[in-house]
Design an enzyme around this catalytic site. Sequence first.
Site, short mmCIF file in Angstrom:
data_model
loop_
_atom_site.label_atom_id
_atom_site.label_comp_id
_atom_site.label_asym_id
_atom_site.label_seq_id
_atom_site.Cartn_x
_atom_site.Cartn_y
_atom_site.Cartn_z
N CYS A 87 0.94 -1.38 -0.10
CA CYS A 87 -0.07 0.15 -0.15
C CYS A 87 1.03 1.12 0.14
CB CYS A 87 -0.92 -0.01 1.29
SG CYS A 87 -1.81 -1.43 1.40
N GLU B 166 8.75 -14.26 -19.55
CA GLU B 166 8.46 -12.94 -19.22
C GLU B 166 7.37 -12.52 -20.26
OE1 GLU B 166 8.46 -8.79 -17.90
OE2 GLU B 166 8.83 -10.78 -17.34
N HIS C 274 5.80 -32.97 -25.81
CA HIS C 274 5.77 -33.79 -24.49
C HIS C 274 4.40 -33.20 -23.68
CE1 HIS C 274 9.50 -35.82 -24.89
NE2 HIS C 274 10.18 -34.53 -24.88
N ARG D 278 0.97 1.40 -6.05
CA ARG D 278 1.34 0.40 -5.00
C ARG D 278 0.01 -0.02 -4.41
NH1 ARG D 278 6.50 1.80 -2.19
NH2 ARG D 278 5.63 0.49 -0.34
N GLU E 75 -0.71 -10.29 -17.41
CA GLU E 75 -0.67 -9.09 -16.35
C GLU E 75 -1.73 -8.11 -16.86
OE1 GLU E 75 3.33 -8.25 -13.80
OE2 GLU E 75 3.35 -8.33 -15.82
N ASN F 195 1.00 0.21 5.94
CA ASN F 195 1.68 -0.49 4.80
C ASN F 195 2.07 -1.99 5.25
OD1 ASN F 195 2.33 -1.79 2.15
ND2 ASN F 195 4.34 -0.63 2.57
N GLY F 196 1.81 -3.06 5.16
CA GLY F 196 2.25 -4.24 5.61
C GLY F 196 1.38 -5.02 6.38
N TRP G 44 -3.69 -1.79 -1.43
CA TRP G 44 -3.81 -3.02 -1.99
C TRP G 44 -4.46 -4.25 -1.12
CZ3 TRP G 44 -1.76 -8.01 -1.77
CH2 TRP G 44 -1.86 -8.80 -2.80
N LYS H 138 3.67 -10.97 -19.14
CA LYS H 138 3.04 -9.33 -19.58
C LYS H 138 1.96 -9.66 -20.02
CE LYS H 138 6.21 -6.84 -18.00
NZ LYS H 138 6.27 -8.05 -16.84
N LYS I 27 2.49 -2.65 -7.57
CA LYS I 27 3.70 -2.71 -7.87
C LYS I 27 4.71 -3.41 -7.27
CE LYS I 27 6.83 -1.05 -10.97
NZ LYS I 27 6.93 -1.82 -12.23
#
Length: 607
Positions: free
Chosen positions: A2, A479, A502, A27, A486, A98-99, A74, A483, A602
Amino acid sequence: MCGIIGVIGNQQAAPLVLDALRRLEYRGYDSAGIATLVDGNIDRRRAQGKLSALADLLQSQPIAGTIGIGHTRWATHGLPTEANAHPHATSKVAVVHNGIIENFQQLRAELEKAGHVFTSQTDTEVVPQLITFYLNQGKTPREALSACLKRLEGAFALGIIFADSPDAIYAARLGSPLAIGFGNGENYLGSDAVALAPLTQKICYLNEGDWAEIRRDGVSIFDADDKPVERPIKISALTGATTGKGEFRHFMLKEIFEQPSVIGQTLNVYYNPTTSRVTLPKLAFDLAAINHVTIVACGTSFYAGLTARYWLESLAKISVDIDVASEFRYREPIMPKGGLTIVISQSGETADTLAALRYAKAQGQHTLAIVNAQESSMSHEAEATLYTHAGPEIGVASTKAFTTQLTVLACFALALSEARKTLDAPEMARLTHALAEVPSRVSEVLHTADAIEKLAGKVQHAKDMLFIGRGTSFAIAHEAALKMKEISYIHAEAYAAGEMKHGPIALIDESVPIVAIVPHDKLFEKTASNIQEAAARGGKIIAFSDAKGIAELGTIVSESFTLPDVHPLVTPILYAIPAQLLAYHTAVLKGTDVDQPRNLAKSVTVE
């Protein structure tokens, strides 16, 4: 995770807090809120959803006061509702956090037994309730805060205002970063320097366990034992201009196009063009004595590490293990004596990666952090740090942070190769020359980026996508798939091209686009065969390759994007660019929120 902000001065606080929250929305953006002090009373405005909802509320219901705290969330504990939005408050105190407070259930049970009434599902609410408990016992705000902090377990950054303290904001940190900004008759509190950039460049970072009293005319800082301490004030290079979108539609696109510049800036730190050598800053350990490397990271940073494993093993001839940080320490790995653990994190605060760093240190490993934030927990706790110099990255989906991580890891691979004497002088010269050319080659890719927008139109309606590659291209395929997931919300998976037969080849039909990352390197022929196998089953192939590769693939691919012909060492950096652009343009066509994709934030500072 956050974002928190605090302002104390002589002008109205709410507009400054709201503006700073806009810079912190990367954030978290599940809800937001502001609290101010007005005539000895705490006034609050909170809103569910993105920051625009809070801005609209403040338009219809303004909030006064020259001291205020704000938060953009968040969600961890509790749904993203207005009731769970910060600041959480009683009549005596308001808190932004935050946390995670790990022992909140125990504390909540104690406080409810004592008659305290909770109104949210969050862990955070125990903080104002516990502080109020101590205030009711006759303690001063300082004493109540100190007593509260000694009861909290977990990770937190806190911003606090008291109804009876109209001349101070209080702050505390344990495991989550927190910065204090110094102005002229006005001082500030923020999750990071980005939030404070337009307000001040004079920044002080609290150390682990610190708490502070922030007044208009000064700041008093105390350590975990409540003893007064001094923390250095530093000048941040960030300004308000560096955190804007400029002429670009989205931060993500701006940051994609900043890559030639930031890769160049990063190279300037580690590559000496006069000697054509990579030179690392003095390390706390002997590179030549390292006998094993462990790489630990999360998300995009993990895929940078996966790329580096290929470089380190092939160039420096050293054994490399790599693990996702959220799994690493739970395996309780036995780490060889004389080994080096590399942790990679854009923020330097990623909770799982930070825990992995501490595990490695406890195992007697040498430690190296690769981060973008100079005053981060990892940069303080690792034996050595290499910075990526990407500048602030606001878009939640990482772009320039990833390519600068690759740049630093390539430099490290060459430095380790030199220390271990695994490359002769001519080959080292070829590699360093290839690395030095990367900024101009990335510019070439971006100059032809319009073609990617057309490719995006071919995949925007897909429900599933596959990305394939071999060697370092396999890492970039991961990656690229991340993307796409996301920001476009298309289900995308990456596979080693040789593994398709396979099992995953069963997924192929005309509705599943396949993006093949296939530079014309020593693995080209094998990857081309795998592409042929997919095409024979109706797969529609989009190939990223150089001119020679595109020509040899011919009609087995449906679409293609041509990249410059470069040394295999640097292909991962270049091939990441069209992957970023494909995800970006697909998301734009689908109408998703590119910079703030759903459910994400983020900096992941909770486990």
